[in-house]
Scaffold this motif. Structure first.
Motif, PDB file in Angstrom:
ATOM      1  N   GLN A  52      -1.050  14.503  -1.834  1.00 17.67           N
ATOM      2  CA  GLN A  52      -2.235  14.319  -2.676  1.00 17.67           C
ATOM      3  C   GLN A  52      -2.558  12.830  -2.762  1.00 17.67           C
ATOM      4  O   GLN A  52      -1.693  11.982  -2.572  1.00 17.67           O
ATOM      5  N   ARG A  53      -3.792  12.508  -3.077  1.00 18.15           N
ATOM      6  CA  ARG A  53      -4.187  11.101  -3.212  1.00 18.15           C
ATOM      7  C   ARG A  53      -3.462  10.463  -4.387  1.00 18.15           C
ATOM      8  O   ARG A  53      -3.385  11.043  -5.471  1.00 18.15           O
ATOM      9  N   ASP A  55      -4.238   7.987  -6.304  1.00 11.34           N
ATOM     10  CA  ASP A  55      -5.054   7.726  -7.493  1.00 11.34           C
ATOM     11  C   ASP A  55      -5.304   9.004  -8.288  1.00 11.34           C
ATOM     12  O   ASP A  55      -5.303   8.994  -9.511  1.00 11.34           O
ATOM     13  N   TYR A  56      -5.471  10.125  -7.597  1.00 12.84           N
ATOM     14  CA  TYR A  56      -5.648  11.405  -8.290  1.00 12.84           C
ATOM     15  C   TYR A  56      -4.373  11.770  -9.058  1.00 12.84           C
ATOM     16  O   TYR A  56      -4.426  12.147 -10.225  1.00 12.84           O
ATOM     17  N   LEU A  57      -3.221  11.678  -8.371  1.00 12.00           N
ATOM     18  CA  LEU A  57      -1.959  12.022  -9.020  1.00 12.00           C
ATOM     19  C   LEU A  57      -1.714  11.161 -10.246  1.00 12.00           C
ATOM     20  O   LEU A  57      -1.327  11.656 -11.312  1.00 12.00           O
ATOM     21  N   GLN A  59      -3.861   9.494 -12.117  1.00 12.68           N
ATOM     22  CA  GLN A  59      -4.810   9.800 -13.192  1.00 12.68           C
ATOM     23  C   GLN A  59      -4.433  11.116 -13.875  1.00 12.68           C
ATOM     24  O   GLN A  59      -4.438  11.210 -15.108  1.00 12.68           O
ATOM     25  N   ALA A  60      -4.095  12.122 -13.091  1.00 17.18           N
ATOM     26  CA  ALA A  60      -3.732  13.423 -13.657  1.00 17.18           C
ATOM     27  C   ALA A  60      -2.485  13.309 -14.530  1.00 17.18           C
ATOM     28  O   ALA A  60      -2.450  13.857 -15.643  1.00 17.18           O
TER      29      ALA A  60
END
Length: 104
Positions: A52-53, A55-57, A59-60
């Protein structure tokens, strides 16, 4: 001239850091219980995190930790982690290669 070299080095640092393999986080154990140490979930209904990206991880995980994503088990797991630990976990899982599951 020295300032130019310094500026070039500062601009290149993030690119070089992205190519480096992250160190296995010390706090991986609790996450790995459900998401797997390699980011491939070990339990039904748990998402795979491998690849997974970053930045996504990141932020989540921050949203789970502070309650903006209301999942009690995730909030409990991530609640005691520092910003640096969240960064390490996100980098680790983003660097893992997704694998095809035998029984999707």
């Amino acid at each position: 001239m020295r300032n130019l070299v310094l500026a070039a080095a500062m601009l290149a640092a993030p690119v070089l850091a992205q190519g480096a393999t992250p160190v296995k986080p010390a706090r991986l154990g609790l996450c790995a219980a459900c998401h797997g140490a390699d980011g491939m979930a070990t339990m039904a209904g748990v998402p795979n995190l491998a690849g997974q990206r970053v930045d996504y991880l990141r932020q989540a995980m921050g949203q789970y930790r502070d309650g903006r994503r209301d999942v009690a088990v995730m909030r409990a797991a991530l609640g005691p982690l520092s910003e640096a630990e969240l960064d390490q976990l996100a980098a680790w899982y983003a660097a893992q290669s997704p694998q095809r599951q035998a029984n999707p």
